[in-house]
Design an enzyme around this catalytic site. Structure first.
Site, short mmCIF file in Angstrom:
data_model
loop_
_atom_site.label_atom_id
_atom_site.label_comp_id
_atom_site.label_asym_id
_atom_site.label_seq_id
_atom_site.Cartn_x
_atom_site.Cartn_y
_atom_site.Cartn_z
N CYS A 1 12.03 10.52 3.88
CA CYS A 1 11.12 11.17 4.83
C CYS A 1 11.04 10.32 5.86
O CYS A 1 9.71 10.47 6.71
CB CYS A 1 9.91 11.29 4.29
SG CYS A 1 10.34 12.45 1.78
N PHE B 1 10.13 19.46 -2.78
CA PHE B 1 11.00 20.11 -1.32
C PHE B 1 10.67 20.95 -1.05
O PHE B 1 11.91 21.56 -2.16
CB PHE B 1 12.01 19.04 -1.96
CG PHE B 1 11.40 17.17 -1.98
CD1 PHE B 1 11.13 16.61 -0.49
CD2 PHE B 1 11.69 16.61 -2.97
CE1 PHE B 1 11.05 15.29 -1.36
CE2 PHE B 1 11.69 15.78 -3.25
CZ PHE B 1 11.13 15.04 -2.31
N HIS C 1 3.14 11.56 7.70
CA HIS C 1 3.98 12.72 6.54
C HIS C 1 2.71 13.44 5.10
O HIS C 1 3.13 12.20 4.48
CB HIS C 1 4.80 12.44 6.16
CG HIS C 1 5.93 12.58 5.74
ND1 HIS C 1 6.18 13.43 5.78
CD2 HIS C 1 6.31 12.58 4.04
CE1 HIS C 1 7.15 14.10 4.58
NE2 HIS C 1 7.24 12.90 3.47
N ASN D 1 7.28 19.66 0.64
CA ASN D 1 8.01 18.56 2.15
C ASN D 1 9.24 18.06 1.86
O ASN D 1 10.09 18.76 1.66
CB ASN D 1 7.58 17.68 0.65
CG ASN D 1 8.49 15.93 1.25
OD1 ASN D 1 9.13 15.94 2.10
ND2 ASN D 1 7.52 14.96 0.29
C1 LIG Z 1 3.38 15.89 -9.05
C2 LIG Z 1 2.11 15.98 -8.32
C3 LIG Z 1 1.76 16.90 -7.70
C4 LIG Z 1 1.12 14.93 -9.44
O1 LIG Z 1 -0.71 15.48 -9.00
P1 LIG Z 1 -1.24 14.87 -9.65
O2 LIG Z 1 -1.02 13.48 -9.49
O3 LIG Z 1 -2.94 15.39 -8.45
O4 LIG Z 1 -1.73 14.54 -10.80
P2 LIG Z 1 -1.61 14.77 -12.68
O5 LIG Z 1 -1.93 13.15 -12.87
O6 LIG Z 1 -2.46 15.59 -13.54
O7 LIG Z 1 -0.23 14.76 -12.78
C5 LIG Z 1 0.43 16.14 -13.76
C6 LIG Z 1 1.73 15.88 -14.41
O8 LIG Z 1 2.52 14.91 -12.59
C7 LIG Z 1 3.17 13.58 -13.49
N1 LIG Z 1 4.27 13.32 -12.79
C8 LIG Z 1 2.85 12.73 -11.75
N2 LIG Z 1 3.43 11.87 -10.51
C9 LIG Z 1 4.84 11.83 -11.05
C10 LIG Z 1 6.16 11.14 -11.02
N3 LIG Z 1 6.35 10.96 -9.57
N4 LIG Z 1 6.94 11.58 -11.30
C11 LIG Z 1 7.19 12.12 -12.81
N5 LIG Z 1 6.00 12.23 -13.24
C12 LIG Z 1 4.47 12.87 -12.58
C13 LIG Z 1 2.14 13.72 -13.73
O9 LIG Z 1 2.85 12.59 -15.90
C14 LIG Z 1 1.42 14.61 -14.88
O10 LIG Z 1 2.17 15.09 -16.23
P3 LIG Z 1 1.14 15.62 -17.19
O11 LIG Z 1 1.13 17.11 -16.89
O12 LIG Z 1 2.29 15.87 -18.81
O13 LIG Z 1 0.49 14.36 -17.70
C15 LIG Z 1 0.90 14.80 -7.29
O14 LIG Z 1 1.35 13.39 -8.16
C16 LIG Z 1 2.21 13.74 -6.52
O15 LIG Z 1 2.01 15.07 -5.27
N6 LIG Z 1 3.42 13.17 -6.56
C17 LIG Z 1 4.45 12.87 -5.82
C18 LIG Z 1 3.77 11.50 -5.03
C19 LIG Z 1 5.02 11.31 -3.74
O16 LIG Z 1 5.53 10.17 -4.45
N7 LIG Z 1 5.54 12.09 -3.06
C20 LIG Z 1 6.78 10.53 -2.05
C21 LIG Z 1 8.40 12.61 -1.65
S1 LIG Z 1 9.17 11.79 -1.14
C22 LIG Z 1 8.68 11.87 -0.04
O17 LIG Z 1 7.68 11.72 0.72
C23 LIG Z 1 9.60 10.63 0.92
C24 LIG Z 1 11.21 10.42 0.41
O18 LIG Z 1 11.64 10.89 -0.23
O19 LIG Z 1 12.01 9.69 0.89
#
Ligand SMILES: CC(C)(COP(=O)(O)OP(=O)(O)OC[C@H]1O[C@@H](n2cnc3c(N)ncnc32)[C@H](O)[C@@H]1OP(=O)(O)O)[C@@H](O)C(=O)NCCC(=O)NCCSC(=O)CC(=O)O
Length: 397
Positions: free
Chosen positions: A164, A212, A320, A353
């Site tokens: 990203c 994604f 981003h 994303n």
């Molecule tokens: C997954 C989400 C939509 C969930 O939203 P919230 O965090 O507000 O909600 P929440 O805390 O109730 O979480 C909902 C469920 O998702 C799970 N959960 C959250 N993040 C997680 C992760 N990274 N890995 C595994 N599980 C995950 C929680 O445990 C929960 O499980 P349960 O419901 O079972 O309790 C968010 O956290 C999100 O968008 N995370 C991704 C952010 C990220 O890392 N982005 C970078 C992308 S890569 C990038 O951009 C750069 C690149 O790739 O190079």
């Protein structure tokens, strides 16, 4: 944190500027996020995992995404079960499919950027191509150069698996090339397709499934003096920094295996980005120097703390949208007014994303906005490392 900055050297420099912006999405599938989990489990024969499906539904609901574009169609999946059956080797299929599809999607975005720029394609001197889908050589940048009819002398650079932050890195490199090679016109192209990482859902990749999407972005970058027919600069690229957050190598990553590219996204990523972003911005603004011959422009806002004085709200923001909590954390740490991240949230909502290409969509959305932008702005992109790219932008009056 280790931070490297570029602002271009002595006074009276000419900052590079974006002269044309284009975006494209594949025409294959547009999937609403509220039916994504049902569709995914059905087409990958995964309905025997109802708890995982419910978890994906919960994640989709919280993602801030409403729809995403995909190159892969149900027909393609039916003809290639190796793309979702992890017992079957699939790398050959993925490499064959992406070899053509990734540069072709980039071509669509690049054609729009070049048309807006206003000069002949043959005037492109450099190409910087970023993708996480490159698995063979000659690389996708050469295929794109051929598709566009670029000159054989075009100077090509391929950025692979930067994820990203690939878009931010490519723009930063383009800025340096344009400012240090008189007359250079650099085409930046980022093309990302999930078919290289698509698979049946399992516990390890469930968040990636929800986040994604596929898309390509392109920008033509050049520094003055400007040529006949060139449009006026859209955004000036005033200074850029790259920062690596120490000891976060394992938080975010990609790995090529026999089953394609696996993403790893640690649950701490949004917090880590939030904790480190303000220092990166301070560094980027400190390295910003305004030209003496800049037509009387005011200098960029001096570096400031977000703790209360609200100066970050004087800027426009191209962030981003790695995920909704990443935007929420940045919003909170910098005390931004909610509309400051509207372009990023719009792109996340409409496309998901799209890794390195996403930042180009955000820039495109910003410049299309109804109200005039503030003069100064900040660009932020994040990826494996954890690496943060920051750039100070200026919207010419
Ligand atoms: C997954 C989400 C939509 C969930 O939203 P919230 O965090 O507000 O909600 P929440 O805390 O109730 O979480 C909902 C469920 O998702 C799970 N959960 C959250 N993040 C997680 C992760 N990274 N890995 C595994 N599980 C995950 C929680 O445990 C929960 O499980 P349960 O419901 O079972 O309790 C968010 O956290 C999100 O968008 N995370 C991704 C952010 C990220 O890392 N982005 C970078 C992308 S890569 C990038 O951009 C750069 C690149 O790739 O190079």
């Amino acid at each position: 944190m280790e931070s490297s900055g570029t602002s271009g050297g002595a006074a009276a420099r000419r900052h590079a500027a974006m002269l044309g912006i284009g975006t494209a999405n594949p025409t294959g599938l547009l999937v609403p996020q509220d039916v994504f989990a049902e569709n995914l489990f059905r087409v990958t024969n995964s309905d025997h995992l109802p708890e995982l499906k419910e978890k994906l539904k919960r994640i989709c609901e919280k993602s801030g995404i409403e729809r995403r574009h995909f190159h892969l169609t149900e027909e393609t999946l039916a003809a290639h079960p190796e793309l979702f059956d992890r017992e079957l080797p699939s790398l050959d299929t993925r490499v064959d499919m992406t070899a053509d599809a990734v540069p072709k999607l980039a071509q669509c975005a690049a054609a729009k950027a070049i048309a807006e720029w206003g000069r002949p394609t043959a005037d492109i001197t450099h190409l910087v191509f970023s993708t996480y889908s490159a698995c063979q050589a000659p690389t996708a940048d050469l295929r794109l150069a051929t598709l566009l009819g670029l000159r054989p002398t075009v100077s090509r650079t391929m950025l692979s698996l930067h994820g990203c932050y690939g878009g931010g890195r490519a723009l930063s490199l383009a800025k340096e090339l344009a400012e240090n090679n008189r007359g250079a016109r650099v085409l930046v192209a980022c093309s990302e397709m999930t078919l290289v990482c698509f698979g049946a859902p399992d516990g390890g990749n469930i968040v990636g499934h929800a986040l994604f999407g596929d898309g390509a972005g392109a920008v033509v970058v050049g520094a003055g003096p400007f040529l006949d027919g060139e449009r006026r600069p859209i955004f000036e690229m005033v200074s850029a920094t790259q920062t690596t957050i120490p000891r976060t190598e394992h938080a975010l990553g990609m790995r090529v295996s026999g089953g394609g590219v696996d993403f790893h996204l640690a649950i701490q990523v949004p917090t880590l980005v939030g904790q480190n972003v303000e220092q990166c911005l301070l560094d980027a603004f400190r390295s910003a120097i305004v030209d003496d011959d800049d037509g009387g422009a005011a200098p960029p806002p001096s570096p400031c703390s977000g703790n209360g004085n609200g100066r970050w709200n004087d800027l426009f923001w191209a962030v981003h949208p790695g995920g909704r909590p990443i935007l929420d954390n940045i919003n909170k740490v910098l005390m931004l007014e909610p509309e400051k991240l509207a372009a990023s949230r719009h792109v996340l909502r409409e496309y998901g994303n799209m890794s390195g290409a996403t930042i180009v969509f955000v820039l495109d959305e910003l410049r299309r906005g109804r109200s005039p932008l503030p003069e100064w702005g900040a660009l932020l992109a994040f990826g494996p490392g954890i690496t943060i790219e920051a750039m100070v932008l200026r919207c010419p009056r």
